[in-house]
Design a protein around this motif. Structure first.
Motif, short mmCIF file in Angstrom:
data_model
loop_
_atom_site.label_atom_id
_atom_site.label_comp_id
_atom_site.label_asym_id
_atom_site.label_seq_id
_atom_site.Cartn_x
_atom_site.Cartn_y
_atom_site.Cartn_z
N TYR A 145 0.83 -1.21 0.00
CA TYR A 145 0.00 0.00 0.00
C TYR A 145 0.86 1.26 0.00
O TYR A 145 1.86 1.35 0.72
CB TYR A 145 -0.91 0.04 1.23
CG TYR A 145 -1.71 1.33 1.30
CD1 TYR A 145 -2.89 1.47 0.57
CD2 TYR A 145 -1.26 2.41 2.05
CE1 TYR A 145 -3.61 2.65 0.60
CE2 TYR A 145 -1.97 3.60 2.09
CZ TYR A 145 -3.15 3.71 1.36
OH TYR A 145 -3.84 4.90 1.37
N SER A 146 0.45 2.23 -0.79
CA SER A 146 1.06 3.56 -0.72
C SER A 146 -0.04 4.60 -0.88
O SER A 146 -1.04 4.36 -1.55
CB SER A 146 2.12 3.75 -1.81
OG SER A 146 1.53 3.85 -3.10
N SER A 147 0.16 5.76 -0.25
CA SER A 147 -0.84 6.83 -0.35
C SER A 147 -0.94 7.34 -1.78
O SER A 147 -2.01 7.78 -2.21
CB SER A 147 -0.48 7.97 0.60
OG SER A 147 0.78 8.54 0.29
N ARG A 148 0.15 7.28 -2.51
CA ARG A 148 0.12 7.76 -3.89
C ARG A 148 -0.51 6.74 -4.84
O ARG A 148 -1.24 7.11 -5.76
CB ARG A 148 1.55 8.07 -4.36
CG ARG A 148 1.59 8.62 -5.78
CD ARG A 148 2.99 8.92 -6.26
NE ARG A 148 2.98 9.22 -7.68
CZ ARG A 148 3.96 8.99 -8.51
NH1 ARG A 148 5.09 8.46 -8.07
NH2 ARG A 148 3.85 9.29 -9.79
N GLY A 149 -0.27 5.47 -4.63
CA GLY A 149 -0.69 4.46 -5.60
C GLY A 149 -1.78 3.52 -5.17
O GLY A 149 -2.31 2.77 -5.99
N GLY A 150 -2.15 3.52 -3.89
CA GLY A 150 -3.13 2.55 -3.42
C GLY A 150 -2.49 1.19 -3.17
O GLY A 150 -1.28 1.09 -2.96
N LEU A 151 -3.28 0.13 -3.20
CA LEU A 151 -2.82 -1.20 -2.80
C LEU A 151 -2.53 -2.09 -4.00
O LEU A 151 -3.37 -2.23 -4.89
CB LEU A 151 -3.89 -1.87 -1.92
CG LEU A 151 -3.56 -3.26 -1.37
CD1 LEU A 151 -2.36 -3.19 -0.43
CD2 LEU A 151 -4.78 -3.84 -0.65
N VAL A 152 -1.34 -2.69 -4.02
CA VAL A 152 -1.00 -3.69 -5.02
C VAL A 152 -1.61 -5.03 -4.59
O VAL A 152 -1.57 -5.40 -3.42
CB VAL A 152 0.53 -3.86 -5.15
CG1 VAL A 152 0.86 -4.86 -6.25
CG2 VAL A 152 1.21 -2.53 -5.41
N LEU A 153 -2.18 -5.75 -5.56
CA LEU A 153 -2.76 -7.06 -5.28
C LEU A 153 -2.00 -8.15 -6.04
O LEU A 153 -1.41 -7.89 -7.08
CB LEU A 153 -4.24 -7.08 -5.68
CG LEU A 153 -5.15 -6.10 -4.94
CD1 LEU A 153 -6.58 -6.21 -5.45
CD2 LEU A 153 -5.11 -6.33 -3.43
N ASN A 154 -2.04 -9.34 -5.51
CA ASN A 154 -1.30 -10.46 -6.08
C ASN A 154 -2.03 -10.99 -7.32
O ASN A 154 -3.21 -11.33 -7.24
CB ASN A 154 -1.16 -11.58 -5.05
CG ASN A 154 -0.18 -12.64 -5.45
OD1 ASN A 154 -0.21 -13.15 -6.56
ND2 ASN A 154 0.73 -12.98 -4.54
N PRO A 155 -1.35 -11.06 -8.48
CA PRO A 155 -2.03 -11.54 -9.69
C PRO A 155 -2.50 -12.98 -9.62
O PRO A 155 -3.36 -13.39 -10.40
CB PRO A 155 -0.96 -11.36 -10.78
CG PRO A 155 0.34 -11.31 -10.06
CD PRO A 155 0.04 -10.66 -8.73
N TYR A 156 -1.99 -13.76 -8.64
CA TYR A 156 -2.43 -15.14 -8.50
C TYR A 156 -3.72 -15.27 -7.69
O TYR A 156 -4.24 -16.36 -7.52
CB TYR A 156 -1.33 -15.99 -7.85
CG TYR A 156 -0.18 -16.26 -8.79
CD1 TYR A 156 -0.19 -17.36 -9.65
CD2 TYR A 156 0.90 -15.39 -8.86
CE1 TYR A 156 0.84 -17.59 -10.53
CE2 TYR A 156 1.95 -15.62 -9.74
CZ TYR A 156 1.91 -16.72 -10.58
OH TYR A 156 2.94 -16.93 -11.45
#
Length: 498
Positions: A145-156
């Motif tokens: 998570y970052s305030s600039r980009g939001g949350l990355v999720l796992n492609p799997y």
């Protein structure tokens, strides 16, 4: 020309792409367009990419023309690579460590690793999302998570399978085939952790092998950049470009004699024969049933390849409390120095100003608070303070003489084996290398304590003493070639492309 090029780039390795470029089956411009199309089609549910290089197509065109005139520079000529958002690039992309405070910051210079990639002919395709401030913001902050980009999720398994961090976007982008490779950074587990959970290969180099110049700092004694790729070979190709002395980073001058020009020479499918590998069982005690089964399977693979397993290796440092004031001191000192050099138009130029900025923009900036920042600000940041010096001495002694080096010598083993990032803290304090390789895919439907299903990819990690990258690369390659566990995720199309 290549038939079905969109499908062709899926799992294509660097040498295969380079051979196609050399034959004229595809151009770097076409390659960039293919990756951009794939990002547009599939990244929205994953959120791995923070921004794209607006000059990528023009850079690719120039490299195509250079190839025609004078030939390729090397194996990365015309190959698209993505960078974690805490790696400086002096171009039209921003470098923010995921913070809205630096969302408009253009770095004054390329990071050393970015410059090395450009010199090798790589195309810097974009910046990847990450855990804000490399997880220095707040311990409660969700990985990715970052305030600039939001949350990355796992492609799997977006939203279900743990992503890992802090190089979350870098690992997810490589796993999803959004670039040929990525550069992440690690302070403690930030390359090997997301690499394992995204079924890719990650190398955390020895401190002093790869320059830290131009990385937004967290820890002077632990930070390093390193490659993330879909194969050990591709990671070795990138490491060959990244490694080398830098006059601005004294640690790399001390480590210059350990640099190898081509780490692919250590790729040996028979590297496991005659090797002794220790398994520190202390770091397995908290494992759930599914990941423990993956570790046990990896042990059997190693034995089948001619390696000897020395089980239940113990290390005196197991279970000790690391002195965490070391990173807090170094974070304040390093971040104050970094921010002070930024353009006057950037709203923060010190850690104190960053904390104040976040308080003024709390709705966007403080979803998880900023306890990590304030605890660092509470230190003096003076790296001659007795608290800092004693803490650093303690961490190094316990992680080296009472840790990795102790285990290697006491049990006469060549390397140590961990599941995923379980050995990352000890290697971080020691400044020693790690390499993670896909170790298996769990499929039992269990829930972790955090609420994530334990189904999904897991990596196994080989650890060694300082500058043992040649050995670790050989072991990882041998294991990889014997198992070939990696497979690409099934991606969900972005809503606007359906």
């Amino acid at each position: 020309m290549i038939e079905a090029p969109q499908q062709w780039i899926v799992e294509a390795d660097i040498d295969t792409i380079q051979e196609a470029l050399e034959r004229g089956d595809i151009t770097s411009v076409q390659l960039v367009l293919l990756y951009l199309e794939r990002i547009r089609n599939y990244d929205r549910p994953i959120n791995s990419m923070l921004e794209l290089n607006p000059d990528a197509i023009e850079i690719a065109q120039a490299l195509d023309e250079e190839r025609q005139r004078t030939g390729r520079r090397g194996r990365l000529h015309g190959i698209p690579i993505v960078l974690k958002d805490n790696i400086d690039t002096h171009d039209k992309m921003h470098t923010s460590a995921g913070s809205i405070a630096l969302a408009q910051s253009i770095a004054p210079d390329d990071a050393f690793v970015a410059a090395r990639l450009r010199e090798a002919g790589a195309i810097l395709l974009g910046k990847t999302n990450m855990t804000e401030w490399a997880n220095g913001m707040a311990e409660s902050m969700w990985a990715g998570y970052s305030s600039r980009g939001g949350l990355v999720l796992n492609p799997y398994g977006p939203g279900n399978v743990f992503i890992g961090g802090s190089s979350s976007g870098s690992a997810a982008a490589v796993a999803a085939n959004f670039a040929a490779g990525a550069i992440g950074t690690e302070t403690s587990g930030s390359i090997v952790n997301p690499s394992g959970y995204n079924f890719v290969v990650g190398i955390k180099p020895t401190i002093g092998l790869v320059s830290r110049t131009g990385l937004i700092p967290l820890s002077l004694t632990q930070d390093t950049a390193g490659p993330i790729a879909r194969s050990v070979k591709d990671a070795a190709i990138m490491l060959s470009v990244l490694a080398g002395p830098d006059e601005q980073d004294a640690a790399t001058l001390a480590g210059a004699e350990h640099v190898h020009g081509d780490y692919t020479t250590f790729l040996n499918k028979d590297a496991m024969q005659g090797i002794r590998i220790g398994v520190p069982r202390y770091y397995c005690e908290s494992l759930d049933e599914a990941p423990l089964a993956i570790l046990e399977s990896a042990i059997r693979v190693i034995q089948s390849l001619g390696g000897t397993i020395v089980d239940n290796v113990s290390v005196p440092c197991a279970g000790i409390e690391w002195d965490r004031s070391v990173v807090r001191y170094e974070f304040k000192r390093g971040l104050d120095d970094y921010l002070a050099k930024l353009n006057p138009n950037v709203p923060v130029h010190s850690l104190a100003e960053l904390i104040a900025f976040n308080e003024q923009h709390a709705d966007q900036a403080l979803k998880y608070g900023q306890r990590g920042l304030t605890r660092s600000e509470d230190t003096t940041g003076v790296l001659t303070d007795e608290i800092y010096v004693n803490g650093l001495r303690h961490n190094r002694h316990m992680s080296r003489e009472q840790g990795i080096d102790y285990a290697l010598k006491e049990y006469d083993v060549d390397a140590l084996l961990f599941l995923g990032h379980n050995g990352s803290e000890i290697a971080a304090r020691a400044g020693y290398p790690l390499i993670t390789v896909p170790g298996g895919y769990a499929d039992d439907g269990r829930l972790s304590a955090a609420g994530y299903i334990t189904d999904g990819p897991y990596g196994i990690t080989f650890a060694g003493t300082a500058f043992s990258e040649p050995l670790l690369i050989g072991l990882a390659h041998s294991f990889e070639q014997a198992t070939k566990y990696r497979f690409p995720p099934t991606l969900i199309p972005s809503p606007e492309t359906q």
